[in-house]
Design a protein around this motif. Structure first.
Motif, PDB file in Angstrom:
ATOM      1  N   GLY A 206     -81.565  17.238 -43.893  1.00  0.00           N
ATOM      2  CA  GLY A 206     -82.106  17.541 -45.215  1.00  0.00           C
ATOM      3  C   GLY A 206     -81.287  18.587 -45.945  1.00  0.00           C
ATOM      4  N   VAL A 207     -80.897  19.650 -45.244  1.00  0.00           N
ATOM      5  CA  VAL A 207     -80.067  20.685 -45.855  1.00  0.00           C
ATOM      6  C   VAL A 207     -78.697  20.112 -46.216  1.00  0.00           C
ATOM      7  N   ALA A 208     -78.139  19.261 -45.358  1.00  0.00           N
ATOM      8  CA  ALA A 208     -76.839  18.636 -45.652  1.00  0.00           C
ATOM      9  C   ALA A 208     -76.932  17.765 -46.900  1.00  0.00           C
ATOM     10  N   ALA A 209     -78.044  17.062 -47.093  1.00  0.00           N
ATOM     11  CA  ALA A 209     -78.217  16.237 -48.286  1.00  0.00           C
ATOM     12  C   ALA A 209     -78.293  17.105 -49.543  1.00  0.00           C
ATOM     13  N   VAL A 210     -79.000  18.220 -49.468  1.00  0.00           N
ATOM     14  CA  VAL A 210     -79.086  19.130 -50.618  1.00  0.00           C
ATOM     15  C   VAL A 210     -77.707  19.692 -50.961  1.00  0.00           C
ATOM     16  N   VAL A 211     -76.969  20.095 -49.942  1.00  0.00           N
ATOM     17  CA  VAL A 211     -75.618  20.633 -50.164  1.00  0.00           C
ATOM     18  C   VAL A 211     -74.718  19.550 -50.757  1.00  0.00           C
ATOM     19  N   ALA A 212     -74.793  18.329 -50.236  1.00  0.00           N
ATOM     20  CA  ALA A 212     -73.964  17.236 -50.759  1.00  0.00           C
ATOM     21  C   ALA A 212     -74.291  16.958 -52.221  1.00  0.00           C
ATOM     22  N   GLY A 213     -75.573  16.934 -52.560  1.00  0.00           N
ATOM     23  CA  GLY A 213     -75.958  16.711 -53.956  1.00  0.00           C
ATOM     24  C   GLY A 213     -75.463  17.817 -54.868  1.00  0.00           C
ATOM     25  N   ALA A 214     -75.563  19.065 -54.416  1.00  0.00           N
ATOM     26  CA  ALA A 214     -75.096  20.196 -55.226  1.00  0.00           C
ATOM     27  C   ALA A 214     -73.583  20.150 -55.402  1.00  0.00           C
ATOM     28  N   VAL A 215     -72.849  19.845 -54.343  1.00  0.00           N
ATOM     29  CA  VAL A 215     -71.382  19.803 -54.423  1.00  0.00           C
ATOM     30  C   VAL A 215     -70.929  18.653 -55.317  1.00  0.00           C
ATOM     31  N   LEU A 216     -71.498  17.464 -55.108  1.00  0.00           N
ATOM     32  CA  LEU A 216     -71.089  16.309 -55.922  1.00  0.00           C
ATOM     33  C   LEU A 216     -71.410  16.506 -57.401  1.00  0.00           C
ATOM     34  N   SER A 217     -72.595  17.054 -57.697  1.00  0.00           N
ATOM     35  CA  SER A 217     -72.926  17.278 -59.108  1.00  0.00           C
ATOM     36  C   SER A 217     -72.071  18.391 -59.706  1.00  0.00           C
ATOM     37  N   SER A 218     -71.717  19.387 -58.910  1.00  0.00           N
ATOM     38  CA  SER A 218     -70.834  20.451 -59.403  1.00  0.00           C
ATOM     39  C   SER A 218     -69.441  19.916 -59.709  1.00  0.00           C
ATOM     40  N   ILE A 219     -68.949  19.004 -58.874  1.00  0.00           N
ATOM     41  CA  ILE A 219     -67.634  18.387 -59.127  1.00  0.00           C
ATOM     42  C   ILE A 219     -67.681  17.583 -60.428  1.00  0.00           C
ATOM     43  N   ALA A 220     -68.746  16.805 -60.615  1.00  0.00           N
ATOM     44  CA  ALA A 220     -68.876  16.022 -61.848  1.00  0.00           C
ATOM     45  C   ALA A 220     -68.967  16.953 -63.057  1.00  0.00           C
ATOM     46  N   TRP A 221     -69.687  18.046 -62.915  1.00  0.00           N
ATOM     47  CA  TRP A 221     -69.808  19.009 -64.013  1.00  0.00           C
ATOM     48  C   TRP A 221     -68.456  19.652 -64.315  1.00  0.00           C
ATOM     49  N   TYR A 222     -67.698  19.974 -63.272  1.00  0.00           N
ATOM     50  CA  TYR A 222     -66.384  20.586 -63.442  1.00  0.00           C
ATOM     51  C   TYR A 222     -65.454  19.678 -64.255  1.00  0.00           C
ATOM     52  N   PHE A 223     -65.544  18.379 -64.020  1.00  0.00           N
ATOM     53  CA  PHE A 223     -64.703  17.424 -64.742  1.00  0.00           C
ATOM     54  C   PHE A 223     -65.335  16.967 -66.060  1.00  0.00           C
ATOM     55  N   HIS A 224     -66.299  17.733 -66.551  1.00  0.00           N
ATOM     56  CA  HIS A 224     -66.937  17.519 -67.860  1.00  0.00           C
ATOM     57  C   HIS A 224     -67.638  16.171 -67.965  1.00  0.00           C
ATOM     58  N   HIS A 225     -68.378  15.829 -66.933  1.00  0.00           N
ATOM     59  CA  HIS A 225     -69.209  14.629 -66.939  1.00  0.00           C
ATOM     60  C   HIS A 225     -70.657  15.044 -66.703  1.00  0.00           C
ATOM     61  N   PRO A 226     -71.305  15.655 -67.706  1.00  0.00           N
ATOM     62  CA  PRO A 226     -72.655  16.182 -67.497  1.00  0.00           C
ATOM     63  C   PRO A 226     -73.684  15.102 -67.171  1.00  0.00           C
ATOM     64  N   LEU A 227     -73.530  13.925 -67.787  1.00  0.00           N
ATOM     65  CA  LEU A 227     -74.489  12.863 -67.473  1.00  0.00           C
ATOM     66  C   LEU A 227     -74.348  12.401 -66.025  1.00  0.00           C
TER      67      LEU A 227
END
Length: 155
Positions: A68-89
């Protein structure tokens, strides 16, 4: 009902697949054993902990916490990468997908009863057992009890 616990005497992990009233729980590593009294089980549901006899059990989802913690971390990392590349949606979509997955797993996963004193896990038995979720006050009571026992054994 399945049972996962640590031997009270030698601390080795133990697993029992089928547990019924009158059965004897035995450690595979040492000479510890405990017979299950008929009153401790109501059908396939324990009234109290089958290892230590404690009546205080809490109900939680039978899901590995590390996963469960690994899934939360994966979601946070993946969404942060998308945000970094200016893909907010895409970033919000990733967070929503992980949230939906969490809700789905919460609905699907069975409950398990856990003993406050010895942490024994009673699988396939929580159904409509009347046991509630985790109580911090009760957990602190048993933590203090464990500390007092360790302190008195050390002196």
């Amino acid at each position: 009902m399945r049972l996962s616990y640590r031997c009270p005497k030698c601390e080795h992990s133990q697993h029992r697949v089928a547990v019924e009233a009158g059965a004897v729980l035995q450690c595979t590593e040492c000479d510890w054993s405990r017979a299950i009294p008929p009153g401790d089980l109501e059908g396939d549901r324990p009234r109290c902990c089958l290892i230590c006899g404690n009546p205080d059990l809490w109900r939680q989802k039978d899901f590995p916490q590390r996963l469960g913690v690994a899934a939360v971390v994966a979601g946070a990392v993946l969404s942060s990468i998308a945000w970094y590349f200016h893909h907010p949606l895409l970033a919000l979509g990733i967070l929503l997908a992980f949230g939906a997955l969490d809700m789905l797993l919460f609905g699907i996963m069975p409950d398990v009863l856990v003993c406050y004193r010895c942490q024994a896990r009673h699988h396939d038995s929580a159904g409509d057992s009347g046991h509630v979720g985790f109580d911090h006050e009760l957990a602190e009571k048993y933590r203090q009890e464990r500390l007092r026992l360790e302190q008195s054994a050390g002196t």
